[in-house]
Design a protein around this motif. Structure first.
Motif, mmCIF file in Angstrom:
data_model
loop_
_atom_site.group_PDB
_atom_site.id
_atom_site.type_symbol
_atom_site.label_atom_id
_atom_site.label_comp_id
_atom_site.label_asym_id
_atom_site.label_seq_id
_atom_site.Cartn_x
_atom_site.Cartn_y
_atom_site.Cartn_z
ATOM 1 N N LYS A 12 0.811 -1.233 0.000
ATOM 2 C CA LYS A 12 0.000 0.000 0.000
ATOM 3 C C LYS A 12 0.839 1.277 0.000
ATOM 4 O O LYS A 12 0.454 2.279 0.586
ATOM 5 C CB LYS A 12 -0.954 0.023 1.231
ATOM 6 N N LYS A 15 2.463 1.614 -5.289
ATOM 7 C CA LYS A 15 3.201 1.048 -6.425
ATOM 8 C C LYS A 15 2.350 1.004 -7.693
ATOM 9 O O LYS A 15 2.775 1.446 -8.759
ATOM 10 C CB LYS A 15 3.685 -0.374 -6.100
ATOM 11 N N THR A 16 1.133 0.467 -7.548
ATOM 12 C CA THR A 16 0.288 0.329 -8.739
ATOM 13 C C THR A 16 -0.165 1.700 -9.231
ATOM 14 O O THR A 16 -0.284 1.937 -10.440
ATOM 15 C CB THR A 16 -0.911 -0.601 -8.440
ATOM 16 N N THR A 17 -0.379 2.611 -8.289
ATOM 17 C CA THR A 17 -0.750 3.979 -8.659
ATOM 18 C C THR A 17 0.360 4.613 -9.509
ATOM 19 O O THR A 17 0.099 5.187 -10.576
ATOM 20 C CB THR A 17 -0.966 4.827 -7.387
ATOM 21 N N ILE A 207 3.758 11.381 -2.030
ATOM 22 C CA ILE A 207 3.141 12.327 -1.096
ATOM 23 C C ILE A 207 1.655 12.515 -1.395
ATOM 24 O O ILE A 207 1.185 12.197 -2.493
ATOM 25 C CB ILE A 207 3.839 13.709 -1.145
HETATM 26 N N1 LIG Z 1 -4.471 10.044 -0.574
HETATM 27 C C1 LIG Z 1 -3.633 9.387 -1.360
HETATM 28 N N2 LIG Z 1 -3.872 8.104 -1.575
HETATM 29 C C2 LIG Z 1 -3.024 7.436 -2.385
HETATM 30 C C3 LIG Z 1 -1.899 8.053 -2.997
HETATM 31 N N3 LIG Z 1 -1.260 7.121 -3.723
HETATM 32 C C4 LIG Z 1 -1.943 5.977 -3.568
HETATM 33 N N4 LIG Z 1 -3.022 6.156 -2.758
HETATM 34 C C5 LIG Z 1 -4.020 5.159 -2.359
HETATM 35 O O1 LIG Z 1 -3.387 4.163 -1.599
HETATM 36 C C6 LIG Z 1 -3.976 2.884 -1.873
HETATM 37 C C7 LIG Z 1 -2.881 1.938 -2.255
HETATM 38 O O2 LIG Z 1 -2.319 2.349 -3.510
HETATM 39 P P1 LIG Z 1 -1.756 1.280 -4.523
HETATM 40 O O3 LIG Z 1 -1.223 2.007 -5.692
HETATM 41 O O4 LIG Z 1 -2.745 0.204 -4.754
HETATM 42 O O5 LIG Z 1 -0.567 0.742 -3.622
HETATM 43 P P2 LIG Z 1 0.289 -0.579 -3.859
HETATM 44 O O6 LIG Z 1 1.611 -0.309 -3.278
HETATM 45 O O7 LIG Z 1 0.208 -0.996 -5.277
HETATM 46 O O8 LIG Z 1 -0.529 -1.584 -2.941
HETATM 47 P P3 LIG Z 1 -0.378 -3.190 -2.920
HETATM 48 O O9 LIG Z 1 -0.105 -3.640 -4.318
HETATM 49 O O10 LIG Z 1 -1.689 -3.655 -2.375
HETATM 50 O O11 LIG Z 1 0.766 -3.440 -1.981
HETATM 51 C C8 LIG Z 1 -4.995 3.125 -2.988
HETATM 52 O O12 LIG Z 1 -6.261 3.209 -2.394
HETATM 53 C C9 LIG Z 1 -4.586 4.455 -3.568
HETATM 54 O O13 LIG Z 1 -5.674 5.157 -4.113
HETATM 55 C C10 LIG Z 1 -1.692 9.440 -2.753
HETATM 56 O O14 LIG Z 1 -0.719 10.050 -3.262
HETATM 57 N N5 LIG Z 1 -2.588 10.055 -1.936
#
Ligand SMILES: Nc1nc2c(ncn2[C@@H]2O[C@H](COP(=O)(O)OP(=O)(O)OP(=O)(O)O)[C@@H](O)[C@H]2O)c(=O)[nH]1
Ligand SMILES: [Mg+2]
Length: 363
Positions: A12, A15-17, A207
């Motif tokens: 979380k 990464k995927t974002t 951020i």
């Molecule tokens: N408020 C906010 N939320 C964010 C930001 N970047 C990501 N998120 C949220 O954080 C959550 C996790 O983001 P992901 O991109 O799925 O993170 P990840 O690292 O791929 O997560 P996993 O693959 O499950 O480990 C999502 O609900 C996103 O919408 C940000 O810059 N601001």
């Protein structure tokens, strides 16, 4: 094949974002599987060449991104990162470590608190564990093979043993391989191990929108701490970048101007990855196609030919080269030829950033 970059980080962290922002993709955030995607490398000179030469086709260089999907926390402790995940990571040219700095109560942090430096250290440690496990296993094999080795063979084996023990000792002192002062020869001799801490790393501190006004000062502060060899650190708002990546260019541009964001996070990230990897661009204009290619800054003309096609490398005769500024001054290759600005270069010519090259070869 373009360069390939692996996106890693804790759970979380975004990464995927970030992956979606870089590849303009729509990968499912809920899916734990690895995502593969491609980004066109931004190259303003390619646009300029295209408008000047009016080719039928314009082809940018490509960078491949892998969002490895998993959190790598806790994977390394016993046996190192292994299996398919290690294979995926080993094969990339560089790593992007996404570190969470955005706060959102509804999204739990793996450590229940935000701490950028701690999270960077956690990932460094996991990567180091992985490399140590590989070295450990190799050293065991070396012990065995030394027993049966003839004196002529053992010299080389002993040299490898010594080198690996030195690298191991430094890793145990928390010095990643990319920061160990290896000579070019030493680096080459361990290249086949594809050590994870040897890969250039871009740390992307993710951020929140509300932190945007402090993005630049935060970045300066972080860079004071992390100005290390083959490592850079930037701040990005992943969520916003992902949304902007889905907009058309004008929409995104207008938004950035309004918020005083000079350059897109996408452009910056790719540019920095290129810098870290020591990559430069060269261009080809044959068959009415203007193409940009990425290559290592020390690469020779014959290697550049090999990027395009293995036949070109094998049958290389020579390269006709003009620098980008010279070509722009002339307006066309034929005009450049008249002015005598086209150089004929051989196999060992070191390609310069911005070279426009026509390869002559036979098959
Ligand atoms: N408020 C906010 N939320 C964010 C930001 N970047 C990501 N998120 C949220 O954080 C959550 C996790 O983001 P992901 O991109 O799925 O993170 P990840 O690292 O791929 O997560 P996993 O693959 O499950 O480990 C999502 O609900 C996103 O919408 C940000 O810059 N601001
Ligand atoms: Mg994910």
């Amino acid at each position: 094949m373009g360069v390939s970059i692996g996106i890693i980080g804790l759970a979380k962290s975004g990464k995927t974002t970030i992956f979606n922002a870089l590849t303009r993709g729509k990968a499912d955030m809920e899916s734990p599987a690895a995502h593969l995607g491609m980004a066109k490398v931004p190259e303003p000179r390619l646009k300029m060449l295209a408008s000047m030469l009016q080719p039928k086709k314009v082809v940018p260089a490509e960078a491949n991104y892998t969002d490895i999907g998993a959190s790598i926390k806790g994977l390394g402790k016993e046996t190192g990162i292994s299996g398919q995940l290690l294979n995926q990571l080993s094969s990339v040219d560089a790593l992007i470590n996404v570190v969470r700095a955005f706060s959102d109560e509804s999204i739990p942090h793996i450590e229940d608190s935000l701490d950028v430096e701690r999270d960077i250290a956690t990932i460094d440690l996991e990567l180091a564990f992985s490399d140590l496990a590989i070295i450990e296993r190799r050293l065991e094999k070396i012990e065995i093979s030394l027993k049966g080795a003839k004196p002529t063979e053992s010299q080389g084996i002993l040299r490898e043993q010594e080198r690996l023990m030195k690298i191991k000792a430094d890793l145990e002192k928390d010095v990643p391989i990319r920061e160990q002062r290896l000579t070019t020869d030493q680096a080459r001799s361990i290249a086949s191990y594809q050590f994870l801490t040897a890969k250039p790393m871009l740390i992307v501190v993710n951020i929140g929108e509300e932190q945007l006004p402090q993005a630049a000062s935060l970045e300066t502060e972080l860079n004071l701490h992390y100005s290390r060899p083959k490592c850079r650190i930037i701040t990005l708002c992943g969520k916003l970048e992902m949304e902007l990546a889905q907009l058309n260019n004008e929409g995104a541009e207008a938004f950035r101007t309004e918020f005083g964001m000079v350059e897109s996070g996408f452009d910056r990230t790719i540019k920095l990855s290129y810098e870290l990897l020591g990559l430069i661009s060269f261009f080809t204009t044959a068959s009415e196609e203007v193409k940009a290619w990425s290559i290592h800054q020390d690469a020779s003309a014959v290697k550049a030919a090999g990027k395009i096609h293995s036949d070109m490398e094998r049958g290389f005769i020579r390269a006709e080269v003009i620098s980008y500024p010279d070509l722009v001054k002339c307006g066309s290759l034929s005009e450049a030829r008249k002015k005598g600005l086209l150089r004929l270069e051989g196999k060992n010519y070191i390609v310069q950033d911005g070279d426009v090259i026509t390869f002559l070869f036979n098959v």
